[in-house]
Design an enzyme around this catalytic site. Structure first.
Site: not given
Ligand code: PMP
Length: 379
Positions: A316-319
């Site tokens: 995930s790019a979010c993490t």
């Protein structure tokens, strides 16, 4: 360029851009009583119809938000604040998106009880553990439809059968890739997002079944029936509506096309020795290829891939700002080094067989070279 990072961002469809342009220039505020206001209002309501139709909902059940993160926050915080007199326990899976995990942890801090349900080694929620976690005061269960990192699709209908509390489903990763039908799934709340179906970023929505009550988490002028204040992002919403209309017509054919590319890529990559598939072999998103290569590090693979003009991700790019291994991969029972050796290819509209062949030509050489440099690797 071979872009295989659709999980991090999708290009906006040209047909979507075309309809958005009018409303980027348009001054009308949907709350204004004059004709330009009315025009903007009509455009927002038409988009609401398209989005509702894609998930088999009624348009009155859709609230537009700034994206899936906000929709997930609204689903959890808004629901429990409204319904806390009925109980203070909620259940989420251990592989939810970080916007669910961190919201659940926040609710823990402010006095709610949260159970995190484990998954099996394929990433399927353990339904027996879910059942065991349920209590008389459980008010909400939140389980994602599909996982964006490992592609595993959950059996939401089976989960619905054992959950009598309200059920929230994050369908961000599944929308436009597999069927998302709020009636068949039997959900009370469902999160959706525009960019994942080739609409603009920064727009999403929450489906709220008729009769289900949530408190607003953003207060102000009472837009979106008082559930989400703030002047509507008209161009964004119009784009989301167009993307939903296109997805409804095209998702099935595109899913069939992508499945073939996905399976070719998986089969080719698994020919590299000590390479394994993450996630479920069959119940997986049609565009998801998550593999781990023993003895090498995902970030080094990504940089080497980028030098060959291939864009992928490790999860995930979010993490990605944290150096921690992905909580999703760890929840599968992988060791730290296995999680760190994972690479995620996510396919989309612009990929074809040539791209898959190119990746299959480059990856074995990259892995071979990195393993030669790896202190962990012994031939
Ligand atoms: N849920 C899931 C399953 C996701 O994959 C994502 C990221 N695309 C989000 C929520 C959050 O989306 P956004 O960053 O657009 O708010």
């Amino acid at each position: 360029m071979v872009y295989m990072d659709y999980v991090s961002g999708c290009p906006v469809d040209e047909r979507v851009i075309e309809v958005m342009l009018k409303y980027l220039k348009h001054p009308g505020n949907p709350s204004s009583v004059h004709s330009l206001g009315l025009e903007a209002r009509n455009a927002v309501e038409q988009a609401r119809n398209e989005v509702a139709s894609l998930i088999n909902a009624d348009s009155s059940e859709i609230v537009f938000t700034s994206g899936a993160t906000e929709a997930n926050n609204l689903a959890l915080i808004g629901y429990v604040m409204r319904n806390k007199s009925k109980g203070k326990h909620i259940v989420v899976s251990s592989i939810e998106h970080i916007s669910i995990i961190n919201t659940a942890k926040y609710l823990q801090k402010v006095g709610f009880d949260v159970s995190f349900v484990p998954v099996d080694s394929y990433g399927k929620v353990r339904i027996d553990e879910l059942e065991n976690s349920l209590r008389d005061d459980t008010i909400l269960v939140s389980i994602q439809h599909a996982n964006p990192e490992i592609g595993t699709i959950q059996d939401i209908e089976k989960i619905r059968d054992v959950v009598s509390a309200s059920l929230h489903v994050d369908a961000t990763a599944s929308l436009g890739k597999i069927e998302v039908d709020v009636e068949k799934l039997g959900v009370d709340l469902l999160t959706i997002s525009s960019n994942d179906i080739y609409g603009p970023r920064g727009v999403g929505g929450l489906y709220i079944r008729k009769g289900v009550r949530v408190n607003p988490i953003i207060l102000g002028g009472g837009q979106e029936k008082g559930i989400r204040s703030g002047t509507e992002n008209v161009a964004g919403i119009v784009g989301f509506g167009k993307a939903a209309e296109i997805a409804k017509q095209e998702w099935k054919g595109e899913a069939e096309r992508l499945k073939k590319l996905r399976d070719k890529l998986i089969n080719g990559l698994l020919k590299i020795e000590e390479t394994f598939l993450n996630g479920h072999p069959k119940d997986r998103l049609p565009n998801n290829v998550s593999v781990r290569f023993n003895y090498v590090e995902g970030e080094s693979i990504l940089l080497s891939l980028d030098m060959e003009n291939i864009q992928a991700s490790t999860g995930s790019a979010c993490t990605s700002k944290t150096l921690q291994p992905s909580h999703v991969l760890m929840a599968l029972g992988l060791k730290h080094e296995e999680a760190h050796g994972s690479v995620l290819f996510t396919l989309g509209k612009e990929n074809d067989e040539k791209d898959v062949n190119y990746v299959l030509e480059k990856v074995p050489k990259i892995i071979e070279r990195l393993r030669m440099m790896s202190p962990l690797y012994r031939r």
